[in-house]
Design an enzyme around this catalytic site. Structure first.
Site, PDB file in Angstrom:
ATOM      1  N   THR A 154       0.976  -1.311  -0.119  1.00 55.98           N
ATOM      2  CA  THR A 154      -0.153  -0.016  -0.109  1.00 55.98           C
ATOM      3  C   THR A 154       0.750   1.257  -0.031  1.00 55.98           C
ATOM      4  O   THR A 154       0.677   2.065  -0.825  1.00 55.98           O
ATOM      5  CB  THR A 154      -1.034   0.052   1.305  1.00 55.98           C
ATOM      6  OG1 THR A 154      -1.741  -1.073   1.100  1.00 55.98           O
ATOM      7  CG2 THR A 154      -1.969   1.299   1.140  1.00 55.98           C
ATOM      8  N   GLN A 189      -5.427  -2.115  -2.820  1.00 55.21           N
ATOM      9  CA  GLN A 189      -5.216  -0.945  -2.328  1.00 55.21           C
ATOM     10  C   GLN A 189      -4.628  -0.212  -3.388  1.00 55.21           C
ATOM     11  O   GLN A 189      -3.399  -0.440  -3.903  1.00 55.21           O
ATOM     12  CB  GLN A 189      -4.399  -0.961  -0.937  1.00 55.21           C
ATOM     13  CG  GLN A 189      -5.077  -1.560   0.110  1.00 55.21           C
ATOM     14  CD  GLN A 189      -4.726  -3.054   0.152  1.00 55.21           C
ATOM     15  OE1 GLN A 189      -4.164  -3.689  -0.850  1.00 55.21           O
ATOM     16  NE2 GLN A 189      -4.773  -3.511   1.384  1.00 55.21           N
ATOM     17  N   GLN A 211     -10.061   2.053  -3.301  1.00 60.95           N
ATOM     18  CA  GLN A 211      -9.586   1.647  -1.924  1.00 60.95           C
ATOM     19  C   GLN A 211      -8.480   2.374  -1.797  1.00 60.95           C
ATOM     20  O   GLN A 211      -7.195   2.343  -2.252  1.00 60.95           O
ATOM     21  CB  GLN A 211      -9.434   0.064  -1.976  1.00 60.95           C
ATOM     22  CG  GLN A 211      -8.973  -0.571  -0.803  1.00 60.95           C
ATOM     23  CD  GLN A 211      -9.172  -2.072  -0.655  1.00 60.95           C
ATOM     24  OE1 GLN A 211      -9.315  -2.538  -1.801  1.00 60.95           O
ATOM     25  NE2 GLN A 211      -8.384  -2.639   0.266  1.00 60.95           N
ATOM     26  N   ASP A 212      -8.332   2.940  -0.418  1.00 58.36           N
ATOM     27  CA  ASP A 212      -7.098   3.525   0.242  1.00 58.36           C
ATOM     28  C   ASP A 212      -6.817   4.746  -0.633  1.00 58.36           C
ATOM     29  O   ASP A 212      -5.511   4.997  -1.059  1.00 58.36           O
ATOM     30  CB  ASP A 212      -6.181   2.589   0.568  1.00 58.36           C
ATOM     31  CG  ASP A 212      -6.326   1.675   1.615  1.00 58.36           C
ATOM     32  OD1 ASP A 212      -7.468   1.654   2.018  1.00 58.36           O
ATOM     33  OD2 ASP A 212      -5.558   0.898   1.772  1.00 58.36           O
ATOM     34  N   ASP A 233     -12.231   2.751   2.979  1.00 60.57           N
ATOM     35  CA  ASP A 233     -11.038   3.601   3.734  1.00 60.57           C
ATOM     36  C   ASP A 233     -10.344   4.460   3.083  1.00 60.57           C
ATOM     37  O   ASP A 233      -9.111   4.735   3.033  1.00 60.57           O
ATOM     38  CB  ASP A 233     -10.052   2.527   4.382  1.00 60.57           C
ATOM     39  CG  ASP A 233     -10.619   1.167   5.162  1.00 60.57           C
ATOM     40  OD1 ASP A 233     -11.454   1.279   5.663  1.00 60.57           O
ATOM     41  OD2 ASP A 233      -9.910   0.001   5.041  1.00 60.57           O
ATOM     42  N   ARG A 289     -13.685   2.764  10.221  1.00 60.59           N
ATOM     43  CA  ARG A 289     -13.352   1.776  10.866  1.00 60.59           C
ATOM     44  C   ARG A 289     -12.168   1.846  11.833  1.00 60.59           C
ATOM     45  O   ARG A 289     -11.416   2.594  11.307  1.00 60.59           O
ATOM     46  CB  ARG A 289     -12.886   0.588   9.771  1.00 60.59           C
ATOM     47  CG  ARG A 289     -14.202   0.407   8.772  1.00 60.59           C
ATOM     48  CD  ARG A 289     -13.673  -0.700   7.986  1.00 60.59           C
ATOM     49  NE  ARG A 289     -12.563  -0.811   7.261  1.00 60.59           N
ATOM     50  CZ  ARG A 289     -12.338  -2.196   6.864  1.00 60.59           C
ATOM     51  NH1 ARG A 289     -12.687  -3.324   6.947  1.00 60.59           N
ATOM     52  NH2 ARG A 289     -10.992  -1.894   5.905  1.00 60.59           N
ATOM     53  N   TRP A 291      -9.064   0.942  12.418  1.00 58.23           N
ATOM     54  CA  TRP A 291      -7.873   0.514  12.116  1.00 58.23           C
ATOM     55  C   TRP A 291      -6.869   0.475  13.221  1.00 58.23           C
ATOM     56  O   TRP A 291      -6.093  -0.866  13.520  1.00 58.23           O
ATOM     57  CB  TRP A 291      -7.111   1.030  10.971  1.00 58.23           C
ATOM     58  CG  TRP A 291      -6.074   0.650  10.322  1.00 58.23           C
ATOM     59  CD1 TRP A 291      -5.588  -0.904  10.458  1.00 58.23           C
ATOM     60  CD2 TRP A 291      -5.144   1.305   9.424  1.00 58.23           C
ATOM     61  NE1 TRP A 291      -4.388  -1.018   9.759  1.00 58.23           N
ATOM     62  CE2 TRP A 291      -4.116   0.310   9.022  1.00 58.23           C
ATOM     63  CE3 TRP A 291      -4.884   2.351   9.114  1.00 58.23           C
ATOM     64  CZ2 TRP A 291      -2.876   0.473   8.363  1.00 58.23           C
ATOM     65  CZ3 TRP A 291      -3.856   2.831   8.066  1.00 58.23           C
ATOM     66  CH2 TRP A 291      -2.846   1.668   7.849  1.00 58.23           C
TER      67      TRP A 291
END
Length: 371
Positions: A154, A189, A211-212, A233, A289, A291
């Site tokens: 990521t 990600q 995503q991300d 996220d 969320r 993390w």
């Protein structure tokens, strides 16, 4: 006898040379150490309490504008100071920027390149011709293989990676063009921007991905009038950041999550605050969320569309985090803002509780944004 005297003379001479070299080495070491300490002081991290006395007297000289570099897809003339790539413009700068601000003015167009700014290259401004007109785009994902044959991960998937302090971006788009992954896909990600440095500001920018999207990794950051788009996220990391008047847009047909904040201890001064923002989009969206075990996120005066799941928050499947996270909202509006069905471990904040999250004091912004 003469031979003995000659040997003794050469021994003495060698000793003197060694001592001289040692003295030079010590002097060089002290210079290097002094420069290194100066650099460390300049970089800063999350020292809220005592950094400012050192920085206050130096701010003007550090942030004085000293140079403008132009980047254009089709420059009328190729000359020193004009570049066709953003990374080329960055690479033209000294590796160690000695306290002056450099503006890189980027013309209209889509620049297909990965960009990285080294930790020593502070005080850089990237200024576009408008967020809809100036786009930096790449399409790496975490599972893509890098030069060594290993997955990028990521962290290295970012289209633009900023590791330098006092960074500013205005009126441009950071985009990761990787396609929207199916729900539950691994290794997809795809970061549009990673900010891994202290005291950065983003004004009128767009962050596009799935995503991300925005890796708010570490440091104090200010996002003003920005647009952030993603699915899961899409604002994540362990930064201490204020999102002021931003538009957060979900692009998913299933479940998604807006934030994944990674605060790991109650001693860490990190967290995300969203003030006077707007949340829209598709799918069903968690506000955040957990993390990090002590994840901290607050929404104040924010419009929430119906896509927000009634419970609002997810503990990452770890019930122990229900007692350690800090998730709150204050005077939010819209069909997704109803606090009545929120999880029991989130909070509807009072004015007094919300106040520390709603001003520039949250990121010490009054001490570095005005300079």
């Amino acid at each position: 006898m003469k031979l003995l005297l000659l040997l003794l003379f050469f021994r003495h001479l060698c000793s003197e040379l060694v001592l001289a070299n040692l003295n030079v080495s010590r002097i060089e070491s002290r210079v290097v150490e002094k420069e290194y300490r100066s650099w460390v002081n300049h970089i800063g991290t999350n020292y809220h309490k005592h950094e400012w006395k050192i920085q206050k007297q130096k701010t003007k000289s550090k942030l004085k504008h000293c140079k403008t570099i132009k980047v254009s897809k089709n420059p009328k003339k190729k000359s020193k100071g004009h570049f066709q790539t953003i990374q080329g413009a960055i690479n033209s700068l000294p590796m160690y920027n000695n306290w002056c601000r450099v503006q890189i003015s980027i013309g209209r167009g889509t620049y297909r390149e990965k960009v990285e700014i080294a930790a020593t290259m502070g005080n850089i401004t990237l200024k576009g011709a408008g967020a809809d007109d100036t786009v930096i785009e790449w399409d790496d994902t975490a599972d893509r293989l890098g030069h060594g044959g290993q997955p990028l991960g990521t962290f290295a998937s970012a289209t633009v990676a900023v590791n330098s302090p006092f960074f500013i971006a205005k009126n441009l788009t950071f985009k990761n063009a990787a396609p929207l992954p199916p729900s539950g896909a691994l290794g997809k990600q795809a970061v549009a921007l990673r900010i891994s440095a202290d005291k950065a500001a983003f004004i009128g920018c767009k962050f596009i991905g799935a995503q991300d999207t925005l890796y708010d990794h570490t440091g104090r950051h200010y996002f003003k009038d920005c647009y952030i788009e993603g699915s899961v996220d899409f604002v994540f990391g362990n930064g201490l950041s204020l999102y002021d008047g931003c538009h957060l847009h979900a692009v998913t047909s299933g479940y998604g999550a807006l934030t994944a904040q990674k605060r790991e201890s109650f001693l860490e001064e990190t967290g995300f605050s969203f003030v006077k923002c707007k949340i829209t989009g598709s799918g069903v969206l968690y506000l955040g969320r957990a993390w990090g075990t002590f994840s901290r996120v607050v929404f104040a005066y924010t419009y929430m569309d119906k896509i927000i799941t009634p419970g609002g928050w997810y503990d990452w499947g770890d019930k122990s985090r229900d007692t350690t996270v800090f998730y709150g909202q204050f005077k939010c509006s819209g069909p997704g803002a109803d606090y009545g069905k929120r999880v029991s471990w989130s909070r509807e904040l009072t004015q007094q509780e919300a106040q520390p999250f709603m001003s520039l004091d949250f990121i010490d912004g009054y001490k570095w944004l005005k300079n």
